[in-house]
Motif scaffolding. Sequence first.
Motif, mmCIF file in Angstrom:
data_model
loop_
_atom_site.group_PDB
_atom_site.id
_atom_site.type_symbol
_atom_site.label_atom_id
_atom_site.label_comp_id
_atom_site.label_asym_id
_atom_site.label_seq_id
_atom_site.Cartn_x
_atom_site.Cartn_y
_atom_site.Cartn_z
ATOM 1 N N GLU A 104 37.493 13.261 92.589
ATOM 2 C CA GLU A 104 37.263 13.926 93.876
ATOM 3 C C GLU A 104 36.211 13.203 94.703
ATOM 4 O O GLU A 104 36.353 13.057 95.913
ATOM 5 C CB GLU A 104 36.843 15.377 93.637
ATOM 6 N N SER A 105 35.139 12.770 94.039
ATOM 7 C CA SER A 105 34.134 12.039 94.817
ATOM 8 C C SER A 105 33.293 11.140 93.918
ATOM 9 O O SER A 105 33.125 11.404 92.720
ATOM 10 C CB SER A 105 33.217 13.007 95.580
ATOM 11 N N ILE A 106 32.811 10.077 94.531
ATOM 12 C CA ILE A 106 31.852 9.162 93.895
ATOM 13 C C ILE A 106 30.730 8.957 94.901
ATOM 14 O O ILE A 106 30.977 8.579 96.041
ATOM 15 C CB ILE A 106 32.513 7.810 93.548
ATOM 16 N N ARG A 107 29.502 9.261 94.466
ATOM 17 C CA ARG A 107 28.360 9.168 95.373
ATOM 18 C C ARG A 107 27.215 8.427 94.678
ATOM 19 O O ARG A 107 27.134 8.428 93.450
ATOM 20 C CB ARG A 107 27.874 10.561 95.776
ATOM 21 N N PHE A 108 26.340 7.874 95.468
ATOM 22 C CA PHE A 108 25.154 7.188 94.945
ATOM 23 C C PHE A 108 23.938 7.789 95.639
ATOM 24 O O PHE A 108 23.910 7.910 96.871
ATOM 25 C CB PHE A 108 25.238 5.685 95.239
ATOM 26 N N ARG A 109 22.932 8.192 94.825
ATOM 27 C CA ARG A 109 21.746 8.812 95.432
ATOM 28 C C ARG A 109 20.579 8.662 94.474
ATOM 29 O O ARG A 109 20.707 8.948 93.282
ATOM 30 C CB ARG A 109 22.039 10.299 95.709
ATOM 31 N N GLY A 110 19.472 8.219 94.988
ATOM 32 C CA GLY A 110 18.235 8.157 94.203
ATOM 33 C C GLY A 110 18.358 7.303 92.952
ATOM 34 O O GLY A 110 17.734 7.605 91.931
ATOM 35 N N GLY A 111 19.189 6.292 93.004
ATOM 36 C CA GLY A 111 19.340 5.408 91.850
ATOM 37 C C GLY A 111 20.337 5.918 90.821
ATOM 38 O O GLY A 111 20.569 5.274 89.807
ATOM 39 N N HIS A 112 20.912 7.106 91.064
ATOM 40 C CA HIS A 112 21.895 7.670 90.139
ATOM 41 C C HIS A 112 23.288 7.649 90.786
ATOM 42 O O HIS A 112 23.415 7.588 92.010
ATOM 43 C CB HIS A 112 21.531 9.113 89.784
ATOM 44 N N GLU A 113 24.305 7.708 89.908
ATOM 45 C CA GLU A 113 25.687 7.781 90.385
ATOM 46 C C GLU A 113 26.235 9.174 90.077
ATOM 47 O O GLU A 113 25.947 9.727 89.016
ATOM 48 C CB GLU A 113 26.541 6.721 89.672
ATOM 49 N N PHE A 114 27.022 9.702 90.986
ATOM 50 C CA PHE A 114 27.560 11.058 90.834
ATOM 51 C C PHE A 114 29.085 11.008 90.927
ATOM 52 O O PHE A 114 29.636 10.511 91.916
ATOM 53 C CB PHE A 114 27.004 11.979 91.928
ATOM 54 N N LEU A 115 29.734 11.532 89.900
ATOM 55 C CA LEU A 115 31.192 11.533 89.845
ATOM 56 C C LEU A 115 31.678 12.975 89.727
ATOM 57 O O LEU A 115 31.214 13.726 88.866
ATOM 58 C CB LEU A 115 31.660 10.734 88.622
ATOM 59 N N THR A 116 32.589 13.373 90.615
ATOM 60 C CA THR A 116 33.191 14.698 90.518
ATOM 61 C C THR A 116 34.678 14.559 90.241
ATOM 62 O O THR A 116 35.379 13.844 90.961
ATOM 63 C CB THR A 116 32.975 15.508 91.815
ATOM 64 N N LEU A 117 35.122 15.234 89.189
ATOM 65 C CA LEU A 117 36.538 15.250 88.821
ATOM 66 C C LEU A 117 37.102 16.636 89.087
ATOM 67 O O LEU A 117 36.463 17.635 88.785
ATOM 68 C CB LEU A 117 36.713 14.973 87.323
ATOM 69 N N ARG A 118 38.315 16.662 89.616
ATOM 70 C CA ARG A 118 39.013 17.936 89.792
ATOM 71 C C ARG A 118 40.277 17.879 88.936
ATOM 72 O O ARG A 118 41.025 16.901 88.984
ATOM 73 C CB ARG A 118 39.389 18.112 91.272
ATOM 74 N N THR A 119 40.472 18.908 88.124
ATOM 75 C CA THR A 119 41.647 18.952 87.257
ATOM 76 C C THR A 119 42.432 20.219 87.540
ATOM 77 O O THR A 119 41.888 21.325 87.472
ATOM 78 C CB THR A 119 41.236 18.918 85.766
ATOM 79 N N GLU A 120 43.696 20.039 87.873
ATOM 80 C CA GLU A 120 44.584 21.183 88.077
ATOM 81 C C GLU A 120 45.461 21.332 86.849
ATOM 82 O O GLU A 120 45.997 20.357 86.340
ATOM 83 C CB GLU A 120 45.471 20.960 89.308
ATOM 84 N N MET A 121 45.578 22.568 86.367
ATOM 85 C CA MET A 121 46.433 22.831 85.210
ATOM 86 C C MET A 121 47.512 23.819 85.620
ATOM 87 O O MET A 121 47.221 24.903 86.117
ATOM 88 C CB MET A 121 45.603 23.407 84.064
ATOM 89 N N ARG A 122 48.764 23.387 85.400
ATOM 90 C CA ARG A 122 49.918 24.216 85.759
ATOM 91 C C ARG A 122 50.695 24.576 84.504
ATOM 92 O O ARG A 122 50.649 23.863 83.516
ATOM 93 C CB ARG A 122 50.818 23.458 86.738
ATOM 94 N N ASP A 123 51.430 25.683 84.602
ATOM 95 C CA ASP A 123 52.246 26.072 83.458
ATOM 96 C C ASP A 123 53.608 25.381 83.530
ATOM 97 O O ASP A 123 53.872 24.582 84.433
ATOM 98 C CB ASP A 123 52.369 27.609 83.368
ATOM 99 N N ALA A 124 54.473 25.696 82.547
ATOM 100 C CA ALA A 124 55.769 25.015 82.444
ATOM 101 C C ALA A 124 56.617 25.256 83.693
ATOM 102 O O ALA A 124 57.489 24.440 84.036
ATOM 103 C CB ALA A 124 56.503 25.488 81.199
#
Lengths: 142, 143
Positions: A104-124
Amino acid sequence: MGYERDGVIALVMNAALEGKVYEPVTLEIDAGFVARFASAVGDDGSFVPPTIVTAPEIVSGLDHVVADQELGLDFSRVVHSDQEYEWIRPVQLGDVLVARSTIESIRFRGGHEFLTLRTEMRDAAGEMVVVARTGLIVRGES
Amino acid sequence: MTTALLRFEDLSVGLDVPPLAKVVTREDIRAYAEASGDDNPLHQDDQAAIAAGFPGIIAHGMFTMAHLASCLVGWVGDPSALKRLRAAFRAPVYMGETIIAGGRVKSLDPSTRTVLLDVWVTVERAGTTEWPIKRSEAEIRLA
């Protein structure tokens, strides 16, 4: 770690991968799995623990980003900072969940890296069951 | 579960969720790593954890979040009532420590019978309260 581009090793994640969608992963919520997970989290096994969806989320999300050479995530510096689940409907015994993760996003701030993952789960049937969001911080070298 | 179902009519803003305590053991964390598939060495290998600056292995944030979910589900008496749970992981949990999950009703919406809660997990360490899960939120919808 990092990723290689034009013969140069970058020391941070490849922000161009924002929006990348990984291959879906299928996982059945069967009785044995429910029993193992319930026991591990201290529930009595009489219901499906809502956070059992962590397992498909790890396979579809975390495992993919850790193995993604193009991304260059340094897993040895990763801290899990935030987690959210939205249950559109309760997870039920026998559900076959198809989990698909997106960067979802990749950001850089204050010397750190930030990664956000979004996972959708659907049924059959293709109906949405759970939307998960994971926030990871790659701590800067100090 | 043996808990009676929680009734929306019995709730009020500021009401506390009964805290739920649990001692975290190596066996718990090994079982959680196997059940969840999270095999990060920080949770299994003391040397890896020490190299990362911890005194030894730490619990998975998701293990602590699962305990928070157990606390809420036990209070409500119905796992299907939990609609949303957001956790901010702000401190590690070490082996042998006691994690205490808790919460407080923040707002009530009678039209949808939805309850918003502030939720957290604390640990007492060296006379100080640490917050493995801090300033987090849950949404519960009652029948």
